[in-house]
Design a protein around this motif. Structure first.
Motif, PDB file in Angstrom:
ATOM      1  N   LEU A   8       0.835  -1.196   0.000  1.00 51.84           N
ATOM      2  CA  LEU A   8       0.000   0.000   0.000  1.00 51.84           C
ATOM      3  C   LEU A   8       0.872   1.249   0.000  1.00 51.84           C
ATOM      4  CD1 LEU A   8      -2.646  -1.043   2.663  1.00 51.84           C
ATOM      5  CD2 LEU A   8      -2.808  -1.210   0.186  1.00 51.84           C
ATOM      6  N   PRO A   9       0.405   2.303  -0.646  1.00 47.31           N
ATOM      7  CA  PRO A   9       1.213   3.524  -0.636  1.00 47.31           C
ATOM      8  C   PRO A   9       1.242   4.143   0.760  1.00 47.31           C
ATOM      9  CG  PRO A   9      -0.903   3.905  -1.684  1.00 47.31           C
ATOM     10  CD  PRO A   9      -0.844   2.443  -1.379  1.00 47.31           C
ATOM     11  N   SER A  11       0.875   7.237   3.056  1.00 50.21           N
ATOM     12  CA  SER A  11       0.180   8.499   2.827  1.00 50.21           C
ATOM     13  C   SER A  11       1.113   9.687   3.093  1.00 50.21           C
ATOM     14  CB  SER A  11      -1.107   8.591   3.643  1.00 50.21           C
ATOM     15  OG  SER A  11      -0.833   8.530   4.998  1.00 50.21           O
ATOM     16  N   ARG A  12       0.942  10.704   2.274  1.00 47.26           N
ATOM     17  CA  ARG A  12       1.752  11.920   2.391  1.00 47.26           C
ATOM     18  C   ARG A  12       1.215  12.811   3.490  1.00 47.26           C
ATOM     19  NH1 ARG A  12       1.875  15.759  -2.550  1.00 47.26           N
ATOM     20  NH2 ARG A  12      -0.135  14.826  -3.057  1.00 47.26           N
ATOM     21  N   THR A  13       2.083  13.521   4.145  1.00 53.82           N
ATOM     22  CA  THR A  13       1.676  14.532   5.123  1.00 53.82           C
ATOM     23  C   THR A  13       1.828  15.899   4.463  1.00 53.82           C
ATOM     24  OG1 THR A  13       2.574  13.129   6.841  1.00 53.82           O
ATOM     25  CG2 THR A  13       2.142  15.394   7.451  1.00 53.82           C
ATOM     26  N   VAL A  14       0.879  16.771   4.704  1.00 54.45           N
ATOM     27  CA  VAL A  14       1.014  18.128   4.172  1.00 54.45           C
ATOM     28  C   VAL A  14       1.311  19.083   5.330  1.00 54.45           C
ATOM     29  CG1 VAL A  14      -0.385  17.866   2.094  1.00 54.45           C
ATOM     30  CG2 VAL A  14      -1.504  18.435   4.259  1.00 54.45           C
ATOM     31  N   HIS A  16       0.530  22.744   6.636  1.00 52.63           N
ATOM     32  CA  HIS A  16      -0.273  23.961   6.482  1.00 52.63           C
ATOM     33  C   HIS A  16       0.514  25.157   7.017  1.00 52.63           C
ATOM     34  CE1 HIS A  16      -4.051  22.395   4.923  1.00 52.63           C
ATOM     35  NE2 HIS A  16      -3.782  21.293   5.601  1.00 52.63           N
TER      36      HIS A  16
ATOM     37  N   ASN B  23      -4.172  15.847   7.933  1.00 52.58           N
ATOM     38  CA  ASN B  23      -3.214  14.745   8.101  1.00 52.58           C
ATOM     39  C   ASN B  23      -3.739  13.575   8.937  1.00 52.58           C
ATOM     40  OD1 ASN B  23      -1.110  15.969   6.564  1.00 52.58           O
ATOM     41  ND2 ASN B  23      -0.776  17.364   8.287  1.00 52.58           N
ATOM     42  N   VAL B  52      -5.478  14.595   1.173  1.00 49.36           N
ATOM     43  CA  VAL B  52      -4.176  14.953   0.589  1.00 49.36           C
ATOM     44  C   VAL B  52      -4.067  14.236  -0.765  1.00 49.36           C
ATOM     45  CG1 VAL B  52      -1.680  14.878   0.869  1.00 49.36           C
ATOM     46  CG2 VAL B  52      -3.135  15.220   2.879  1.00 49.36           C
ATOM     47  N   ASP B  53      -4.156  12.907  -0.749  1.00 49.16           N
ATOM     48  CA  ASP B  53      -4.308  12.070  -1.940  1.00 49.16           C
ATOM     49  C   ASP B  53      -5.366  11.046  -1.549  1.00 49.16           C
ATOM     50  OD1 ASP B  53      -1.885  13.136  -3.266  1.00 49.16           O
ATOM     51  OD2 ASP B  53      -0.817  11.972  -1.738  1.00 49.16           O
ATOM     52  N   CYS B  55      -6.869   7.227  -1.777  1.00 52.91           N
ATOM     53  CA  CYS B  55      -6.379   5.875  -2.070  1.00 52.91           C
ATOM     54  C   CYS B  55      -7.559   4.910  -1.992  1.00 52.91           C
ATOM     55  CB  CYS B  55      -5.289   5.513  -1.072  1.00 52.91           C
ATOM     56  SG  CYS B  55      -4.594   3.894  -1.371  1.00 52.91           S
ATOM     57  N   CYS B  63      -4.035  -0.570  -5.136  1.00 50.47           N
ATOM     58  CA  CYS B  63      -4.659   0.727  -4.857  1.00 50.47           C
ATOM     59  C   CYS B  63      -4.651   1.635  -6.064  1.00 50.47           C
ATOM     60  CB  CYS B  63      -3.876   1.454  -3.774  1.00 50.47           C
ATOM     61  SG  CYS B  63      -4.023   0.654  -2.231  1.00 50.47           S
ATOM     62  N   VAL B  65      -4.463   5.506  -6.687  1.00 51.45           N
ATOM     63  CA  VAL B  65      -4.150   6.740  -5.965  1.00 51.45           C
ATOM     64  C   VAL B  65      -4.565   7.934  -6.824  1.00 51.45           C
ATOM     65  CG1 VAL B  65      -2.326   8.153  -4.932  1.00 51.45           C
ATOM     66  CG2 VAL B  65      -2.270   5.660  -4.711  1.00 51.45           C
ATOM     67  N   GLY B 111      -5.645   3.945   6.567  1.00 51.00           N
ATOM     68  CA  GLY B 111      -4.249   4.354   6.746  1.00 51.00           C
ATOM     69  C   GLY B 111      -3.645   5.068   5.563  1.00 51.00           C
ATOM     70  N   ALA B 112      -4.395   5.201   4.479  1.00 46.08           N
ATOM     71  CA  ALA B 112      -3.809   5.786   3.265  1.00 46.08           C
ATOM     72  C   ALA B 112      -4.606   6.975   2.728  1.00 46.08           C
ATOM     73  CB  ALA B 112      -3.671   4.716   2.193  1.00 46.08           C
ATOM     74  N   ALA B 114      -5.259  10.531   4.053  1.00 49.34           N
ATOM     75  CA  ALA B 114      -5.067  11.605   5.024  1.00 49.34           C
ATOM     76  C   ALA B 114      -5.910  12.820   4.631  1.00 49.34           C
ATOM     77  CB  ALA B 114      -3.593  11.990   5.087  1.00 49.34           C
TER      78      ALA B 114
END
Lengths: 183, 133
Positions: A8-9, A11-14, A16, B23, B52-53, B55, B63, B65, B111-112, B114
């Protein structure tokens, strides 16, 4: 038990622009939701119909599911990265589409700091050329067409949903608050 | 072919509304909201916001994305169920729009997903009748 990892990818944090707010889930509870089913008539904006129909029932805060109908005019915009960097994402210029089929969506009714009704709405629609799109629906610019739009509403009576300026994102955002005593 | 059957009867109980901050994971935040409110089982009434993205799970377990930032959730349906060990598990499916307004649909991978700017959700408690199988 061995769990299969699916790759699974991550997840990115952004980040602000404003200070991190320690409360991550703002929440409030009602002992019972009141439910309504609205039929939003042709010729009026979604905003006007929601606000009027729910004000008549004494509802100032609500969550809604919107079911299909026809839109004579649809105003919407898309979220885009902010070129100035002041905020992380901002809304692009409003688009207007004439004659769209509304597929479904969700909306929240709350109020601004000064008490004016605010409707936050996201939805999916099909344009006259058959393209299916979605985004942030501008309910004040969206006029219902010949086939009415149905809304199933859960009213939140014991607290308010209010748009307040959020320091972390630098955006005005809907947040649940203790009920303001009117009068 | 298996016969269709009713698996549970019950009624709706309390209602909770939450604003989830950037997040935080969409699926686990909804589970945490139920834990905080004491809801054993719940149904998602209304939900909108941005990721954010996004999934989404494909049929083969991989997945899809959808890159943001700010992939918008245009619709979401789902429920939270108590597990035999007392933990809670949310299963959520929905439709998201990318930054061009193109739509994608499927189950949200825990979990993917955010939250990007904000996520608003209303949950309604589901109270199964005693004696359900």
């Amino acid at each position: 038990m061995v769990e299969k990892l699916m790759g699974l990818p991550r997840s990115r944090t952004v980040v602000h622009p404003g200070p991190f707010r320690p409360v991550r889930i703002d929440r409030m509870r009602d002992e019972k939701g009141r439910h309504f089913r609205l039929s939003l008539p042709g010729g009026r904006t979604l905003h006007e119909s929601f606000v009027q129909a729910l004000a008549d029932e004494g509802v100032a805060s609500a969550s809604m599911t919107l079911l299909g109908g026809e839109l004579a005019e649809l105003g919407f915009c898309l979220a885009l990265p902010d070129p100035t960097g002041r905020v992380l994402a901002t809304y692009g210029a409003p688009h207007t589409v004439h004659g769209a089929c509304f597929i479904f969506g969700n909306a929240t009714l709350g109020s601004s700091a000064s008490g004016t009704p605010v409707v936050h709405c996201h939805g999916a629609f099909r344009t006259a050329d058959g393209a299916v799109r979605g985004g942030h629906i501008l309910t004040e610019r969206t006029v219902v067409g010949r086939r009415s739009v149905t809304a199933v509403v859960t009213a939140l009576d014991s607290f308010d949903l209010r748009v307040v300026y959020d320091d972390e994102t630098r955006m005005p955002l809907m947040r649940p608050q203790a009920r303001r005593i009117h009068g | 072919m298996a016969e269709m059957r009713m698996i549970e009867s019950g009624r709706m109980g309390r209602v909770a509304y939450a604003r989830i901050a950037p997040n935080e994971d969409l699926v686990s935040s909804i589970e945490k909201l139920c834990l905080a409110e004491g809801f054993g089982n719940a149904f998602v009434r209304g939900a909108l916001g941005s990721l954010v993205d996004a999934c989404l799970e494909r049929a083969d377990g991989s997945c899809q994305v959808i890159r943001g930032p700010a992939a918008e959730i245009v619709s979401l349906a789902g429920e939270v169920r108590s597990q035999p060990d007392g933990s809670l598990r949310a299963a959520l499916t929905g439709v998201v729009a990318d930054t061009q307004g193109h739509l994608y649909g499927g189950p949200f991978v825990a979990g993917a997903n955010a939250v990007c700017v904000t996520f608003e959700v209303t949950l309604e408690e589901w109270l199964p009748s005693p004696g359900n199988n």
